[in-house]
Design a protein around this motif. Structure first.
Motif, short mmCIF file in Angstrom:
data_model
loop_
_atom_site.label_atom_id
_atom_site.label_comp_id
_atom_site.label_asym_id
_atom_site.label_seq_id
_atom_site.Cartn_x
_atom_site.Cartn_y
_atom_site.Cartn_z
N ASP A 124 12.18 -0.31 12.28
CA ASP A 124 12.29 0.23 10.93
C ASP A 124 11.26 -0.36 9.98
OD1 ASP A 124 13.28 -2.32 10.86
OD2 ASP A 124 15.21 -1.81 9.97
N ALA A 125 10.23 -0.99 10.52
CA ALA A 125 9.15 -1.55 9.70
C ALA A 125 7.88 -1.54 10.54
CB ALA A 125 9.49 -2.96 9.24
N THR A 126 6.75 -1.51 9.84
CA THR A 126 5.48 -1.46 10.55
C THR A 126 4.37 -1.95 9.63
OG1 THR A 126 4.04 -0.07 11.91
CG2 THR A 126 4.93 0.94 9.91
N PHE A 127 3.16 -1.95 10.15
CA PHE A 127 1.97 -2.15 9.33
C PHE A 127 1.30 -0.78 9.14
CE2 PHE A 127 2.59 -6.29 11.28
CZ PHE A 127 2.30 -7.17 10.26
N GLU A 128 0.96 -0.48 7.91
CA GLU A 128 0.32 0.80 7.63
C GLU A 128 -1.05 0.57 7.00
OE1 GLU A 128 1.28 5.03 5.34
OE2 GLU A 128 2.89 3.60 5.77
N SER A 129 -2.07 1.27 7.50
CA SER A 129 -3.43 1.14 6.98
C SER A 129 -3.52 1.77 5.60
CB SER A 129 -4.43 1.81 7.93
OG SER A 129 -4.51 1.10 9.15
N MET A 130 -4.04 1.00 4.65
CA MET A 130 -4.18 1.47 3.28
C MET A 130 -5.49 0.96 2.70
SD MET A 130 -0.40 0.71 1.73
CE MET A 130 1.11 1.20 2.58
N PRO A 131 -6.10 1.72 1.81
CA PRO A 131 -7.31 1.21 1.12
C PRO A 131 -6.96 -0.04 0.33
CG PRO A 131 -7.03 3.58 0.77
CD PRO A 131 -5.76 3.09 1.39
N ASP A 132 -7.82 -1.04 0.43
CA ASP A 132 -7.61 -2.29 -0.28
C ASP A 132 -8.70 -2.46 -1.33
OD1 ASP A 132 -6.33 -5.00 -0.49
OD2 ASP A 132 -8.36 -5.62 -0.01
N PRO A 133 -8.37 -2.29 -2.62
CA PRO A 133 -9.40 -2.32 -3.67
C PRO A 133 -10.13 -3.65 -3.78
CG PRO A 133 -7.36 -1.33 -4.48
CD PRO A 133 -7.05 -1.93 -3.16
N GLU A 134 -9.45 -4.73 -3.42
CA GLU A 134 -10.07 -6.06 -3.56
C GLU A 134 -11.24 -6.24 -2.60
OE1 GLU A 134 -8.81 -10.81 -3.32
OE2 GLU A 134 -7.26 -9.24 -3.36
#
Length: 293
Positions: free
Chosen positions: A145-155
């Motif tokens: 019920d949890a995972t890592f999701e790829s997301m744009p990282d502004p930093e």
């Protein structure tokens, strides 16, 4: 402590963690599939949508990987080398992969050590371009019920894994609490893990993961001065010492020149370069050797 200035605005929260329903996993990567396809199949069969898997031996052919490299683009503080394409089969001596989701599909962020025809190398496995050549057993910790999701990282201007909760059901069989977590740049990785555990009431844990550090300082004075490295946790624990919790991390490290180093790192002097992704397995008061068993 060393600091690296990224081009974008720094996030206020310097680390993130979410609990998940976790189960121990063990499955076989079938020959003929790419590594990411084979891991995705095993995760589906286990009913998991993310987590951590570890390789200890197994041949791949073809095999593709990159190493850390300096960046000529001011949008990034570091980048990747050209793609290395060893001839023939490669034996993956040890590798650790954070498993998550990118563009709706299973995606691996994998660092490891492998034996090629030109000697032992370490780097970042390109799982979609590497194919399983023999049955390879992997094991790890999966989340339902949890995972890592790829997301744009502004930093950092990279697309990076973030721990996220998903709808799911079931009960954990790996301990009282198991976390997916990440540490952002310029935070000492050991101190950040300790703070994450304090926030979640964890006093003892096994720690698994991969990431990048801005130079490395080992407990016995050895050092790596490369501003960008890729590392994997070879052995990680949270333990009580003198009434306080302390992280003890032993890493494998590769620098910009491809030199491999190993050892226990010094607490308080190992800042994250780009990101560090973790699975923290609380073990309470029980005796548990984790995946090293």
């Amino acid at each position: 402590m060393r600091r690296i200035d990224h081009p974008g605005p720094a996030a206020v929260e310097r680390h993130a963690a979410v609990p998940g329903t976790a189960v121990p996993i063990r499955f076989v990567l079938e020959p003929g599939l790419t590594v990411d396809e084979a891991v995705a199949a095993g995760m589906r069969e286990a009913g998991c949508i993310g987590g951590f898997v570890e390789f200890r031996g197994g041949r791949c052919e073809p095999f593709r990987y990159v190493m850390p490299a300096a960046s000529s683009d001011p949008r990034y503080v570091a980048w990747y080398s050209e793609t290395f394409e060893p001839t023939g089969s490669v034996n993956v001596t040890r590798a650790c992969a954070i498993v998550g989701i990118r563009d709706g599909k299973t995606f691996l962020h994998c660092h490891g050590i492998w034996d090629t025809g030109n000697g032992r190398r370490m780097g970042h496995m390109l799982a979609p371009l590497s194919r399983v050549a023999e049955r390879i057993e992997v094991r790890g910790i999966g989340f339902r019920d949890a995972t890592f999701e790829s997301m744009p990282d502004p930093e950092t201007n990279f697309t990076l894994f973030e721990p996220v909760r998903r709808a799911g059901a079931g009960s954990s069989t790996t301990g009282d609490r198991t976390l997916l977590a990440k540490v952002r740049p310029n935070q000492d990785v050991s101190l950040a893990i300790e703070e994450i555990c304090l926030r979640h009431g964890i006093a003892s844990a096994n720690v698994y993961g991969i990431g990048s550090l801005n130079g490395v300082r080992f407990v016995h004075r050895a050092r790596v001065d490369s501003h960008a490295t890729e590392v994997l946790i070879r052995a990680g624990r949270i333990e009580r010492e003198d009434g306080q919790i302390r992280a003890r991390l032993t890493l494998n490290v590769v620098d910009l020149d491809g030199v491999i180093s190993s050892g226990e790192i010094a607490r308080g002097d190992n800042p994250v370069c780009i990101t560090f992704e973790l699975v923290i397995e609380a073990i309470g008061d029980k005796t548990d050797a984790g995946l090293d068993a």
